[in-house]
Design a protein around this motif. Structure first.
Motif, PDB file in Angstrom:
ATOM      1  N   SER A  10       0.815  -1.207   0.000  1.00  0.00           N
ATOM      2  CA  SER A  10       0.000   0.000   0.000  1.00  0.00           C
ATOM      3  C   SER A  10       0.852   1.262   0.000  1.00  0.00           C
ATOM      4  O   SER A  10       1.691   1.450   0.860  1.00  0.00           O
ATOM      5  CB  SER A  10      -0.915   0.023   1.222  1.00  0.00           C
ATOM      6  OG  SER A  10      -1.619   1.236   1.270  1.00  0.00           O
ATOM      7  N   THR A  40      -2.679  -6.497   6.727  1.00  0.00           N
ATOM      8  CA  THR A  40      -2.141  -7.385   5.701  1.00  0.00           C
ATOM      9  C   THR A  40      -1.188  -8.361   6.370  1.00  0.00           C
ATOM     10  O   THR A  40      -0.511  -8.026   7.340  1.00  0.00           O
ATOM     11  CB  THR A  40      -1.404  -6.607   4.588  1.00  0.00           C
ATOM     12  OG1 THR A  40      -0.434  -5.730   5.175  1.00  0.00           O
ATOM     13  CG2 THR A  40      -2.376  -5.791   3.757  1.00  0.00           C
ATOM     14  N   LEU A  88     -10.514 -10.554   3.042  1.00  0.00           N
ATOM     15  CA  LEU A  88     -10.942  -9.907   1.809  1.00  0.00           C
ATOM     16  C   LEU A  88     -10.171 -10.503   0.631  1.00  0.00           C
ATOM     17  O   LEU A  88      -9.070 -11.022   0.808  1.00  0.00           O
ATOM     18  CB  LEU A  88     -10.651  -8.404   1.861  1.00  0.00           C
ATOM     19  CG  LEU A  88     -11.288  -7.611   2.994  1.00  0.00           C
ATOM     20  CD1 LEU A  88     -10.811  -6.170   2.948  1.00  0.00           C
ATOM     21  CD2 LEU A  88     -12.810  -7.673   2.886  1.00  0.00           C
ATOM     22  N   ASP A  89     -10.725 -10.395  -0.555  1.00  0.00           N
ATOM     23  CA  ASP A  89     -10.027 -10.839  -1.761  1.00  0.00           C
ATOM     24  C   ASP A  89      -8.869  -9.882  -2.020  1.00  0.00           C
ATOM     25  O   ASP A  89      -9.085  -8.694  -2.261  1.00  0.00           O
ATOM     26  CB  ASP A  89     -10.990 -10.833  -2.940  1.00  0.00           C
ATOM     27  CG  ASP A  89     -10.370 -11.359  -4.225  1.00  0.00           C
ATOM     28  OD1 ASP A  89      -9.146 -11.591  -4.257  1.00  0.00           O
ATOM     29  OD2 ASP A  89     -11.124 -11.544  -5.187  1.00  0.00           O
ATOM     30  N   VAL A  91      -6.999  -9.499  -4.549  1.00  0.00           N
ATOM     31  CA  VAL A  91      -6.812  -9.087  -5.943  1.00  0.00           C
ATOM     32  C   VAL A  91      -7.044  -7.595  -6.127  1.00  0.00           C
ATOM     33  O   VAL A  91      -6.271  -6.925  -6.799  1.00  0.00           O
ATOM     34  CB  VAL A  91      -7.719  -9.907  -6.890  1.00  0.00           C
ATOM     35  CG1 VAL A  91      -7.704  -9.340  -8.299  1.00  0.00           C
ATOM     36  CG2 VAL A  91      -7.273 -11.354  -6.905  1.00  0.00           C
ATOM     37  N   ARG A  92      -8.064  -7.054  -5.500  1.00  0.00           N
ATOM     38  CA  ARG A  92      -8.342  -5.624  -5.706  1.00  0.00           C
ATOM     39  C   ARG A  92      -7.243  -4.734  -5.129  1.00  0.00           C
ATOM     40  O   ARG A  92      -7.066  -3.608  -5.546  1.00  0.00           O
ATOM     41  CB  ARG A  92      -9.705  -5.239  -5.163  1.00  0.00           C
ATOM     42  CG  ARG A  92      -9.812  -5.319  -3.682  1.00  0.00           C
ATOM     43  CD  ARG A  92     -11.218  -5.025  -3.222  1.00  0.00           C
ATOM     44  NE  ARG A  92     -11.172  -4.789  -1.798  1.00  0.00           N
ATOM     45  CZ  ARG A  92     -11.885  -3.888  -1.182  1.00  0.00           C
ATOM     46  NH1 ARG A  92     -12.713  -3.135  -1.849  1.00  0.00           N
ATOM     47  NH2 ARG A  92     -11.782  -3.739   0.104  1.00  0.00           N
ATOM     48  N   PHE A  93      -6.485  -5.243  -4.167  1.00  0.00           N
ATOM     49  CA  PHE A  93      -5.386  -4.483  -3.600  1.00  0.00           C
ATOM     50  C   PHE A  93      -4.118  -4.626  -4.444  1.00  0.00           C
ATOM     51  O   PHE A  93      -3.215  -3.814  -4.355  1.00  0.00           O
ATOM     52  CB  PHE A  93      -5.087  -4.954  -2.167  1.00  0.00           C
ATOM     53  CG  PHE A  93      -6.220  -4.700  -1.220  1.00  0.00           C
ATOM     54  CD1 PHE A  93      -6.292  -3.506  -0.516  1.00  0.00           C
ATOM     55  CD2 PHE A  93      -7.227  -5.634  -1.047  1.00  0.00           C
ATOM     56  CE1 PHE A  93      -7.339  -3.251   0.353  1.00  0.00           C
ATOM     57  CE2 PHE A  93      -8.273  -5.392  -0.178  1.00  0.00           C
ATOM     58  CZ  PHE A  93      -8.333  -4.196   0.513  1.00  0.00           C
ATOM     59  N   ASP A  95      -4.178  -5.205  -7.965  1.00  0.00           N
ATOM     60  CA  ASP A  95      -4.410  -4.887  -9.374  1.00  0.00           C
ATOM     61  C   ASP A  95      -3.371  -3.948  -9.984  1.00  0.00           C
ATOM     62  O   ASP A  95      -2.902  -4.176 -11.087  1.00  0.00           O
ATOM     63  CB  ASP A  95      -5.799  -4.277  -9.576  1.00  0.00           C
ATOM     64  CG  ASP A  95      -6.786  -5.287 -10.098  1.00  0.00           C
ATOM     65  OD1 ASP A  95      -6.381  -6.421 -10.406  1.00  0.00           O
ATOM     66  OD2 ASP A  95      -7.970  -4.928 -10.197  1.00  0.00           O
TER      67      ASP A  95
END
Length: 109
Positions: A10, A40, A88-89, A91-93, A95
């Motif tokens: 992030s 995370t 949470l999935d 993937v969205r973090f 991308d």
């Protein structure tokens, strides 16, 4: 391959991290606490380069990918994202950091 750096992804703000030295299913791991109830986790590390309570910033190496933990296979990183205790999935973090297959070397093999 093994001993590749695991980086906090992030880019927003520095956050504190905590760890538990474990040889349980996740092996050695680092957990980073972010704003908004986000945490995370980076699991199966061979080593880590941070201490409890240290503030880490985007791009900082926090550990090296390994194969620690129960039933560990080859070196790999288990990455997870949680908000308020719920998984949470990821993937969205990720991308913005993942290359499409056609841009990878293995796609050409």
């Amino acid at each position: 391959t093994g001993r590749q750096p695991a980086r906090w992804l992030s880019p927003r703000q520095a956050r504190r991290w905590a760890y538990r030295r474990s040889m349980g299913p996740g092996g050695l791991f680092v957990r980073v606490t972010h704003e908004g109830g986000i945490r995370t986790g980076y699991f199966h590390l061979a080593s880590f380069n941070v201490v409890p309570g240290q503030v880490v910033k985007a791009g900082e190496i926090i550990g090296t990918v390994g194969r620690t933990g129960i039933k560990a296979s080859n070196s790999h990183l288990h990455f997870e994202v949680m908000r308020d205790g719920a998984l949470l999935d990821p993937v969205r973090f990720l991308d913005a950091f993942v290359l499409p297959p056609e841009m990878t070397v293995t796609h050409q093999l």
